[in-house]
Design an enzyme around this catalytic site. Structure first.
Site, mmCIF file in Angstrom:
data_model
loop_
_atom_site.group_PDB
_atom_site.id
_atom_site.type_symbol
_atom_site.label_atom_id
_atom_site.label_comp_id
_atom_site.label_asym_id
_atom_site.label_seq_id
_atom_site.Cartn_x
_atom_site.Cartn_y
_atom_site.Cartn_z
ATOM 1 C CG HIS A 1 -2.045 -0.873 1.287
ATOM 2 N ND1 HIS A 1 -2.831 -1.116 0.205
ATOM 3 C CD2 HIS A 1 -2.593 -1.579 2.317
ATOM 4 C CE1 HIS A 1 -3.809 -1.944 0.550
ATOM 5 N NE2 HIS A 1 -3.689 -2.245 1.821
ATOM 6 C CE1 TYR B 1 -13.904 -2.849 -5.209
ATOM 7 C CE2 TYR B 1 -15.631 -1.778 -6.481
ATOM 8 C CZ TYR B 1 -15.246 -2.614 -5.445
ATOM 9 O OH TYR B 1 -16.200 -3.212 -4.661
ATOM 10 C CE LYS C 1 -24.259 -0.763 1.599
ATOM 11 N NZ LYS C 1 -25.670 -0.942 1.290
HETATM 12 S S1 PPS Z 1 -7.646 -3.337 2.595
HETATM 13 O O1 PPS Z 1 -8.041 -3.428 4.035
HETATM 14 O O2 PPS Z 1 -6.957 -2.078 2.335
HETATM 15 O O3 PPS Z 1 -6.857 -4.474 2.147
HETATM 16 O O4 PPS Z 1 -9.039 -3.298 1.807
HETATM 17 P P1 PPS Z 1 -9.213 -3.671 0.279
HETATM 18 O O5 PPS Z 1 -9.186 -5.129 0.123
HETATM 19 O O6 PPS Z 1 -8.264 -2.865 -0.560
HETATM 20 O O7 PPS Z 1 -10.673 -3.099 -0.053
HETATM 21 C C1 PPS Z 1 -11.826 -3.580 0.583
HETATM 22 C C2 PPS Z 1 -12.995 -3.196 -0.309
HETATM 23 O O8 PPS Z 1 -13.043 -4.064 -1.451
HETATM 24 C C3 PPS Z 1 -14.309 -4.706 -1.522
HETATM 25 N N1 PPS Z 1 -14.197 -6.050 -2.120
HETATM 26 C C4 PPS Z 1 -14.870 -6.434 -3.223
HETATM 27 N N2 PPS Z 1 -15.714 -5.771 -4.034
HETATM 28 C C5 PPS Z 1 -16.265 -6.463 -5.069
HETATM 29 N N3 PPS Z 1 -16.009 -7.778 -5.315
HETATM 30 C C6 PPS Z 1 -15.165 -8.484 -4.520
HETATM 31 N N4 PPS Z 1 -14.941 -9.772 -4.760
HETATM 32 C C7 PPS Z 1 -14.550 -7.805 -3.424
HETATM 33 N N5 PPS Z 1 -13.679 -8.172 -2.449
HETATM 34 C C8 PPS Z 1 -13.486 -7.091 -1.659
HETATM 35 C C9 PPS Z 1 -14.735 -4.751 -0.042
HETATM 36 O O9 PPS Z 1 -16.100 -5.037 0.088
HETATM 37 C C10 PPS Z 1 -14.344 -3.355 0.403
HETATM 38 O O10 PPS Z 1 -15.184 -2.345 -0.170
HETATM 39 P P2 PPS Z 1 -16.511 -1.778 0.523
HETATM 40 O O11 PPS Z 1 -16.919 -0.608 -0.330
HETATM 41 O O12 PPS Z 1 -16.189 -1.377 1.933
HETATM 42 O O13 PPS Z 1 -17.518 -2.887 0.454
#
Ligand code: PPS
Length: 278
Positions: free
Chosen positions: A93, A177, A240
């Site tokens: 990161h 994303y 979400k």
């Molecule tokens: S971290 O803690 O920095 O590693 O977080 P990170 O993994 O970068 O981001 C977490 C967000 O990614 C969403 N997420 C997904 N979205 C769609 N599809 C899949 N498969 C998926 N996996 C992780 C996760 O829900 C977090 O976003 P938000 O908006 O909070 O839901």
């Protein structure tokens, strides 16, 4: 919270030594490095990359992503980097200025970016859920800390500009994303081409299935539902998983303020992202 190397980082996971380690990391030409600001979909991409490289789906789906794709800067993992088989796959990161020696390597860099308004909202909820991060009184408080870069890993704007600045000098591939969400099949195929991997149709179907939000959020090994670092009564890691959730959080005033800052910070950057700021 501690300021290390000019950015705020939560202490249990980082140290001066771990940042020094990241700074002096010896990249190999076969390495694959995933770079992203927190809450950009890193876990999602870590999982996709490791599924693409290791077709043993059973095994990959039963191991947390941070074990399969470790963070270079996290000191709590004792990893024997030299003994990892090629291609080594890892994540960070950190902003690009930590990795000056990347320019001299053929390391493949996958740069993942997300609409910063959705990053902000995801991060806000993460602060309520993660025990190692401070709580904020209100969304507005967090909003201001975020736009001022006073959060874990510093400013989203600085992070993004730092990687965009060096993007063309590296062996790199940029994914948003939003694209991944909209067209996962196409993005995964393009990523495979960048990595020089041939995906059989069956592999692609399996990767799509195992990296879906519903699959990942229900998988006990991936979803952090038993982690002691999180207050499970206050949220979920897989919250979400959509685009545009910021619209349910930002007031008109916050939106105007954010757009002005975005324009000031990234207005000159010669790069057009495919997300909507309106
Ligand atoms: S971290 O803690 O920095 O590693 O977080 P990170 O993994 O970068 O981001 C977490 C967000 O990614 C969403 N997420 C997904 N979205 C769609 N599809 C899949 N498969 C998926 N996996 C992780 C996760 O829900 C977090 O976003 P938000 O908006 O909070 O839901």
């Amino acid at each position: 919270m501690e300021v290390l190397g000019g950015i705020i980082l939560p202490l249990p996971f980082y140290s001066k030594e771990s940042l020094h380690f990241a700074r002096t990391f010896k990249f190999q030409d076969t390495d694959i490095l995933l770079v992203s600001y927190p809450k950009s979909g890193t876990t999602w991409m870590q999982h996709i990359l490791s599924l693409m490289l290791n077709k043993d789906f059973q095994n990959q789906n039963s191991m947390p992503t941070y074990i399969r794709v470790p963070f270079v800067e996290v000191s709590s993992f004792k990893i024997e980097w030299d003994k990892m088989p090629a291609p080594r796959l890892f994540a960070s990161h950190l902003p690009a200025n930590f990795f000056i020696n990347l320019k001299n390597s053929k390391t493949r860099v996958v740069f993942l970016v997300r609409n910063p308004k959705d990053v902000l909202v995801s991060y806000y909820h993460y602060h309520k859920f993660a025990k190692f991060l401070p709580n904020f009184n209100s969304f507005d408080d967090f909003f201001h800390q975020f736009v001022e870069g006073k959060v874990n890993y510093g400013s989203w704007f600085n992070h993004t500009k730092s990687w965009l600045d060096v993007y063309h000098e590296l062996n790199s591939f940029l994914i948003t994303y939003e694209d991944l969400f909209q067209e996962p099949r196409q993005v995964i195929q393009n990523l495979a081409n960048f990595l020089g991997l041939k995906l059989e149709p069956n592999d692609l179907e399996n990767i799509l299935h195992c990296s879906s939000f519903s699959y990942m959020s229900q998988n006990y090994s991936l979803n952090y539902s038993s982690s002691k670092f999180f207050d499970q009564s206050n949220g979920k890691f897989f919250r979400k998983g959509v685009t545009g959730n910021w619209k349910e959080h930002f007031s008109q005033e916050q939106n105007d303020e954010f757009n002005n800052i975005y324009q000031e910070e990234l207005g000159d950057v010669n790069f057009k992202f495919d997300w909507s700021l309106n």
